[in-house]
Scaffold this motif. Structure first.
Motif, PDB file in Angstrom:
ATOM      1  N   TRP A 195       0.820  -1.209   0.000  1.00  0.00           N
ATOM      2  CA  TRP A 195       0.000   0.000   0.000  1.00  0.00           C
ATOM      3  C   TRP A 195       0.855   1.260   0.000  1.00  0.00           C
ATOM      4  CZ3 TRP A 195      -4.933   0.432  -1.122  1.00  0.00           C
ATOM      5  CH2 TRP A 195      -5.734  -0.707  -1.053  1.00  0.00           C
ATOM      6  N   GLN A 196       2.095   1.175  -0.402  1.00  0.00           N
ATOM      7  CA  GLN A 196       2.958   2.353  -0.476  1.00  0.00           C
ATOM      8  C   GLN A 196       2.708   3.020  -1.840  1.00  0.00           C
ATOM      9  OE1 GLN A 196       6.934   1.445   0.631  1.00  0.00           O
ATOM     10  NE2 GLN A 196       7.543   3.576   0.722  1.00  0.00           N
ATOM     11  N   LEU A 197       1.526   3.596  -1.952  1.00  0.00           N
ATOM     12  CA  LEU A 197       1.055   4.191  -3.198  1.00  0.00           C
ATOM     13  C   LEU A 197      -0.068   5.170  -2.905  1.00  0.00           C
ATOM     14  CD1 LEU A 197      -1.721   2.388  -3.328  1.00  0.00           C
ATOM     15  CD2 LEU A 197      -0.209   0.731  -4.374  1.00  0.00           C
ATOM     16  N   HIS A 198      -0.589   5.776  -3.922  1.00  0.00           N
ATOM     17  CA  HIS A 198      -1.697   6.726  -3.774  1.00  0.00           C
ATOM     18  C   HIS A 198      -3.010   6.044  -4.161  1.00  0.00           C
ATOM     19  CE1 HIS A 198       0.887  10.166  -3.117  1.00  0.00           C
ATOM     20  NE2 HIS A 198       1.606   9.803  -4.163  1.00  0.00           N
ATOM     21  N   THR A 199      -4.074   6.450  -3.506  1.00  0.00           N
ATOM     22  CA  THR A 199      -5.413   6.009  -3.878  1.00  0.00           C
ATOM     23  C   THR A 199      -5.900   6.931  -4.991  1.00  0.00           C
ATOM     24  OG1 THR A 199      -5.847   5.306  -1.602  1.00  0.00           O
ATOM     25  CG2 THR A 199      -7.759   5.617  -3.033  1.00  0.00           C
ATOM     26  N   LEU A 200      -6.365   6.362  -6.075  1.00  0.00           N
ATOM     27  CA  LEU A 200      -6.878   7.139  -7.209  1.00  0.00           C
ATOM     28  C   LEU A 200      -8.390   6.995  -7.258  1.00  0.00           C
ATOM     29  CD1 LEU A 200      -4.274   5.972  -9.881  1.00  0.00           C
ATOM     30  CD2 LEU A 200      -4.175   8.002  -8.423  1.00  0.00           C
ATOM     31  N   ILE A 201      -9.071   8.124  -7.294  1.00  0.00           N
ATOM     32  CA  ILE A 201     -10.533   8.124  -7.312  1.00  0.00           C
ATOM     33  C   ILE A 201     -11.013   9.014  -8.447  1.00  0.00           C
ATOM     34  CG2 ILE A 201     -12.622   8.616  -5.998  1.00  0.00           C
ATOM     35  CD1 ILE A 201     -10.774   8.527  -3.470  1.00  0.00           C
ATOM     36  N   GLN A 202     -11.862   8.464  -9.290  1.00  0.00           N
ATOM     37  CA  GLN A 202     -12.478   9.258 -10.350  1.00  0.00           C
ATOM     38  C   GLN A 202     -13.903   8.753 -10.521  1.00  0.00           C
ATOM     39  OE1 GLN A 202     -10.444   9.254 -14.107  1.00  0.00           O
ATOM     40  NE2 GLN A 202     -11.627  10.969 -14.850  1.00  0.00           N
ATOM     41  N   GLY A 203     -14.848   9.577 -10.070  1.00  0.00           N
ATOM     42  CA  GLY A 203     -16.245   9.147 -10.096  1.00  0.00           C
ATOM     43  C   GLY A 203     -16.435   7.957  -9.170  1.00  0.00           C
ATOM     44  N   ASP A 204     -16.929   6.857  -9.699  1.00  0.00           N
ATOM     45  CA  ASP A 204     -17.118   5.636  -8.915  1.00  0.00           C
ATOM     46  C   ASP A 204     -15.913   4.698  -8.992  1.00  0.00           C
ATOM     47  OD1 ASP A 204     -19.626   6.391  -8.039  1.00  0.00           O
ATOM     48  OD2 ASP A 204     -20.638   5.462  -9.750  1.00  0.00           O
ATOM     49  N   TYR A 205     -14.888   5.075  -9.736  1.00  0.00           N
ATOM     50  CA  TYR A 205     -13.701   4.235  -9.891  1.00  0.00           C
ATOM     51  C   TYR A 205     -12.730   4.469  -8.734  1.00  0.00           C
ATOM     52  CZ  TYR A 205      -9.103   2.716 -11.385  1.00  0.00           C
ATOM     53  OH  TYR A 205      -7.860   2.139 -11.424  1.00  0.00           O
ATOM     54  N   TRP A 206     -12.282   3.384  -8.118  1.00  0.00           N
ATOM     55  CA  TRP A 206     -11.255   3.410  -7.070  1.00  0.00           C
ATOM     56  C   TRP A 206     -10.111   2.546  -7.542  1.00  0.00           C
ATOM     57  CZ3 TRP A 206     -11.474   5.620  -2.063  1.00  0.00           C
ATOM     58  CH2 TRP A 206     -12.634   6.362  -1.825  1.00  0.00           C
ATOM     59  N   GLY A 207      -8.900   3.100  -7.546  1.00  0.00           N
ATOM     60  CA  GLY A 207      -7.745   2.337  -7.983  1.00  0.00           C
ATOM     61  C   GLY A 207      -6.502   2.734  -7.216  1.00  0.00           C
ATOM     62  N   LYS A 208      -5.388   2.149  -7.625  1.00  0.00           N
ATOM     63  CA  LYS A 208      -4.107   2.398  -6.969  1.00  0.00           C
ATOM     64  C   LYS A 208      -3.123   2.945  -7.999  1.00  0.00           C
ATOM     65  CE  LYS A 208      -4.584  -1.680  -3.980  1.00  0.00           C
ATOM     66  NZ  LYS A 208      -3.946  -2.947  -3.617  1.00  0.00           N
ATOM     67  N   SER A 209      -2.263   3.870  -7.547  1.00  0.00           N
ATOM     68  CA  SER A 209      -1.199   4.362  -8.400  1.00  0.00           C
ATOM     69  C   SER A 209      -0.074   3.334  -8.425  1.00  0.00           C
ATOM     70  CB  SER A 209      -0.650   5.693  -7.860  1.00  0.00           C
ATOM     71  OG  SER A 209       0.118   5.451  -6.680  1.00  0.00           O
ATOM     72  N   ALA A 210       0.945   3.606  -9.226  1.00  0.00           N
ATOM     73  CA  ALA A 210       2.151   2.782  -9.166  1.00  0.00           C
ATOM     74  C   ALA A 210       2.783   2.972  -7.793  1.00  0.00           C
ATOM     75  CB  ALA A 210       3.118   3.213 -10.265  1.00  0.00           C
ATOM     76  N   LYS A 211       3.572   1.993  -7.368  1.00  0.00           N
ATOM     77  CA  LYS A 211       4.224   2.097  -6.074  1.00  0.00           C
ATOM     78  C   LYS A 211       5.128   3.314  -6.010  1.00  0.00           C
ATOM     79  CE  LYS A 211       4.061  -2.422  -4.104  1.00  0.00           C
ATOM     80  NZ  LYS A 211       4.779  -3.385  -3.310  1.00  0.00           N
ATOM     81  N   ILE A 212       5.200   3.924  -4.840  1.00  0.00           N
ATOM     82  CA  ILE A 212       6.050   5.084  -4.611  1.00  0.00           C
ATOM     83  C   ILE A 212       7.419   4.575  -4.196  1.00  0.00           C
ATOM     84  CG2 ILE A 212       6.377   7.150  -3.217  1.00  0.00           C
ATOM     85  CD1 ILE A 212       3.278   7.161  -2.883  1.00  0.00           C
ATOM     86  N   ALA A 213       8.448   5.035  -4.856  1.00  0.00           N
ATOM     87  CA  ALA A 213       9.803   4.577  -4.555  1.00  0.00           C
ATOM     88  C   ALA A 213      10.239   5.094  -3.181  1.00  0.00           C
ATOM     89  CB  ALA A 213      10.766   5.087  -5.609  1.00  0.00           C
TER      90      ALA A 213
END
Length: 102
Positions: free
Chosen positions: A78-96
């Motif tokens: 979970w070392q990443l960002h939560t991406l939210i657009q409308g009803d879509y929930w996703g994950k960004s690429a891992k943060i170095a």
């Protein structure tokens, strides 16, 4: 989001939600201006609060101020960002990982 429905049912909120980004409004009193500003700020704060709570509940870990008794450890997954657009929930690429030099 019951609170959101209750807020949008208020007359001033309905007006705000129908306004266009570049719309100019002439208010006839300081009180009207204060009420409009309070309504807009309240809508923004409830949206942000909802997203923070929903994001914390979506993560299956504890991180920072978001402690979960069912997932008490931090996870590298979970070392990443939560991406939210409308009803879509996703994950960004891992943060170095990086080390800040002082």
């Amino acid at each position: 989001m019951a609170f959101s429905t209750q807020l949008t049912d208020l007359n001033i909120m309905g007006y705000l939600l129908k306004a266009t980004p570049n719309q100019t409004v002439q208010l006839n009193s300081d009180q009207a201006e204060q009420n409009l500003k309070l309504a807009a700020e309240t809508l923004n704060l409830t949206d942000v609060a909802y997203l923070i709570l929903k994001s914390a509940a979506w993560r299956t870990e504890s991180r920072g101020g978001h402690y979960r008794s069912d997932y008490s450890q931090t996870s590298a997954d979970w070392q990443l960002h939560t991406l939210i657009q409308g009803d879509y929930w996703g994950k960004s690429a891992k943060i170095a990982n990086y080390i800040m030099s002082g």
